[in-house]
Write a protein that holds these residues in place. Structure first.
Motif, mmCIF file in Angstrom:
data_model
loop_
_atom_site.group_PDB
_atom_site.id
_atom_site.type_symbol
_atom_site.label_atom_id
_atom_site.label_comp_id
_atom_site.label_asym_id
_atom_site.label_seq_id
_atom_site.Cartn_x
_atom_site.Cartn_y
_atom_site.Cartn_z
ATOM 1 N N PRO A 246 34.743 42.090 37.722
ATOM 2 C CA PRO A 246 36.176 41.757 37.785
ATOM 3 C C PRO A 246 36.706 41.088 36.524
ATOM 4 N N ALA A 247 35.853 40.354 35.800
ATOM 5 C CA ALA A 247 36.322 39.739 34.551
ATOM 6 C C ALA A 247 36.645 40.807 33.511
ATOM 7 N N ALA A 250 39.963 42.302 34.454
ATOM 8 C CA ALA A 250 41.042 41.377 34.102
ATOM 9 C C ALA A 250 41.344 41.427 32.606
ATOM 10 N N GLU A 253 43.227 44.713 31.686
ATOM 11 C CA GLU A 253 44.634 44.746 32.068
ATOM 12 C C GLU A 253 45.417 43.529 31.595
ATOM 13 N N HIS A 255 45.096 40.602 32.795
ATOM 14 C CA HIS A 255 45.458 40.000 34.085
ATOM 15 C C HIS A 255 44.895 38.576 34.124
ATOM 16 N N LYS A 257 46.188 35.757 35.883
ATOM 17 C CA LYS A 257 46.321 34.986 37.111
ATOM 18 C C LYS A 257 45.924 35.830 38.325
ATOM 19 N N THR A 258 45.011 35.299 39.131
ATOM 20 C CA THR A 258 44.628 35.970 40.371
ATOM 21 C C THR A 258 45.855 36.099 41.271
ATOM 22 N N ALA A 262 49.261 42.893 42.507
ATOM 23 C CA ALA A 262 49.116 42.721 41.052
ATOM 24 C C ALA A 262 49.733 43.907 40.314
ATOM 25 N N VAL A 299 43.783 40.851 43.274
ATOM 26 C CA VAL A 299 43.018 41.235 42.092
ATOM 27 C C VAL A 299 42.645 39.969 41.341
ATOM 28 N N GLY A 301 41.790 37.404 38.587
ATOM 29 C CA GLY A 301 42.224 37.223 37.207
ATOM 30 C C GLY A 301 41.223 36.417 36.405
ATOM 31 N N LEU A 302 41.508 36.277 35.132
ATOM 32 C CA LEU A 302 40.626 35.505 34.251
ATOM 33 C C LEU A 302 40.623 34.022 34.586
ATOM 34 N N TRP A 310 35.102 34.381 29.122
ATOM 35 C CA TRP A 310 36.086 35.454 28.989
ATOM 36 C C TRP A 310 35.642 36.461 27.939
#
Length: 433
Positions: A246-247, A250, A253, A255, A257-258, A262, A299, A301-302, A310
């Motif tokens: 998922p990182a 994120a 995209e 992205h 903020k969780t 999204a 979704v 997020g970072l 990151w």
């Protein structure tokens, strides 16, 4: 340039160089076999000349790919000894199977090159087809090793070392199916468009027009088909990345903020300091749909990860946007190709478009591998082992980088010259009375 950056730059350049020849090695034999098949069926000499021309190209590029691939194997141990100490017993199986497939490929190339007039025609054709099949299998095994780095399994990590190793489970990891599918389609797409574009240009210049038109058709049937299937493969890969990394998603995209519902951002520049996307076009809910098939799905997020974990967001996002843009452009050209193929005529503007699109598939492959590799950082084994902990302690890796940079640039120049020479020889042979 410190040791870590030098080692990563060396590996990146080596892989970026080799992947082009690997893609060609996986795909060109199928184009060659297709031309040979048509010759055996129809008996038209032009297809025989095309087969022989592509055969020589396959031999040249196979040799360069073998050299660059061997160098990569040495670099794994030279640049990343700590990684190989831990990962070697786990991912040794796909590498050993890749070596077996490579051996079969080398034997098949020898049989095809020297089998003219010495073997039954269809048996000889089968050896050429075997080159492509074994090359494809070889690529799948290599991707299995890489996919394990993105979705490690088949072992227990206890006190900084791997125990209870299951190499079969490691090879058939969760990332293997979608990475293999995406890479193999990318290879066919890139090579199909590259070969089709070159022959379209030669046709427009009036060189051996019958041969070049037939060559363009064969190449583009492969390339256009793969281009139309690639968005489906990319969607499958995106869903799996959302689950497994998922990182990375994120970062792809931008992205930060969780959130539920999204948005998907087209274009844009991620600003890591303000954790916002600038100048992009947002489509509400589309990222949730693409990642989880539900517009209300959350979704990640970072913001769910420490800053030091990151990936380099800007690089990953831009590389992904470039890959998708080029992929969609090639899919559009693929649709046009089949339309004009059905009509039985290719207008000049379309052939010029194919000529200009010659490098697009290769650029997309490079961008895709940037997403895969840079998006995994700072991990060499995802969420288990950091890249900085795997690099060699031996100083002076920057000189290694400069040495191999010069070597690969030289190999590239020689390869292009040899291949262009073979094309010119064939063109003159066809054009001479």
């Amino acid at each position: 340039m410190d040791n870590l950056i030098a080692a990563r730059a060396t590996m990146a350049f080596s892989l970026g160089f080799h992947i082009i020849f690997a893609a060609i090695g996986m795909t060109m034999p199928f184009l060659m076999s297709a031309a040979h098949y048509i010759y055996l069926k129809k008996g038209e000499k032009v297809y025989l000349e095309l087969t022989r021309m592509w055969m020589k190209g396959v031999a040249i590029l196979f040799a360069v790919g073998a050299v660059s691939g061997t160098v990569l194997s040495f670099e794994l141990g030279l640049l990343w000894p700590e990684f190989m100490q831990h990962a070697g017993p786990i991912i040794g199986m796909p590498f050993s199977w890749e070596g077996t497939a490579f051996f079969v490929e080398a034997v098949a190339i020898g049989l095809f090159l020297y089998g003219w007039g010495r073997m039954k025609p269809w048996v000889h054709w089968g050896t050429g087809l075997a080159v492509g099949i074994s090359g494809f299998i070889s690529g799948i095994f290599v991707v299995a090793a890489n996919s394990w780095m993105n979705a490690p399994q088949g072992f227990d990590w206890v006190d900084g070392r791997a125990i209870n190793i299951d190499p079969v489970a490691a090879m058939f990891n969760q990332a293997w199916p979608h990475q293999s599918l995406h890479m193999q389609l990318a290879a066919v797409q890139a090579v199909g468009f590259a070969v089709g574009g070159v022959h379209a240009l030669l046709y427009l210049r009036g060189r051996a027009r019958d041969l070049n038109l037939k060559a363009m058709r064969i190449a583009m049937i492969f390339g256009a088909t793969a281009a139309l299937l690639q968005p489906i493969s990319g969607h499958i890969a995106g869903e799996q990345i959302a689950k497994l990394q998922p990182a990375k998603l994120a970062a792809i995209e931008g992205h930060f903020k969780t959130s539920a519902n999204a948005p998907l951002t087209i274009g844009g520049i991620p600003d890591v300091e303000t954790q916002t996307m600038k100048w992009g076009i947002e489509i509400p809910g589309l990222l949730s749909i693409l990642a989880h098939r539900d517009p209300s799905a959350v979704v990640i997020g970072l913001d769910q990860y420490p800053r030091e974990d990151w990936p380099p967001v800007l690089i990953v996002h831009l590389a992904f946007q470039l890959m998708v843009a080029l992929g969609m452009l090639m899919a559009f050209l693929g649709l046009l190709f089949f339309w004009f193929l059905r009509k039985g005529h290719f207008p000049g503007w379309f052939l010029w478009s194919l000529a200009l699109a010659t490098p697009l598939g290769m650029i997309a492959i490079e961008a895709g591998w940037i997403v895969t590799e840079v998006g995994r950082q700072p991990w060499i084994i995802y969420e288990i082992f950091r890249t900085e902990d795997a690099v060699t302690p031996v100083p002076g890796m920057v000189y290694h980088f400069y040495l191999f940079l010069a070597l690969y640039l030289g190999l590239a120049a020689v390869s292009v010259w040899l291949f262009a020479r073979q094309v010119r020889i064939t063109q003159r042979k066809i054009e001479s009375p």
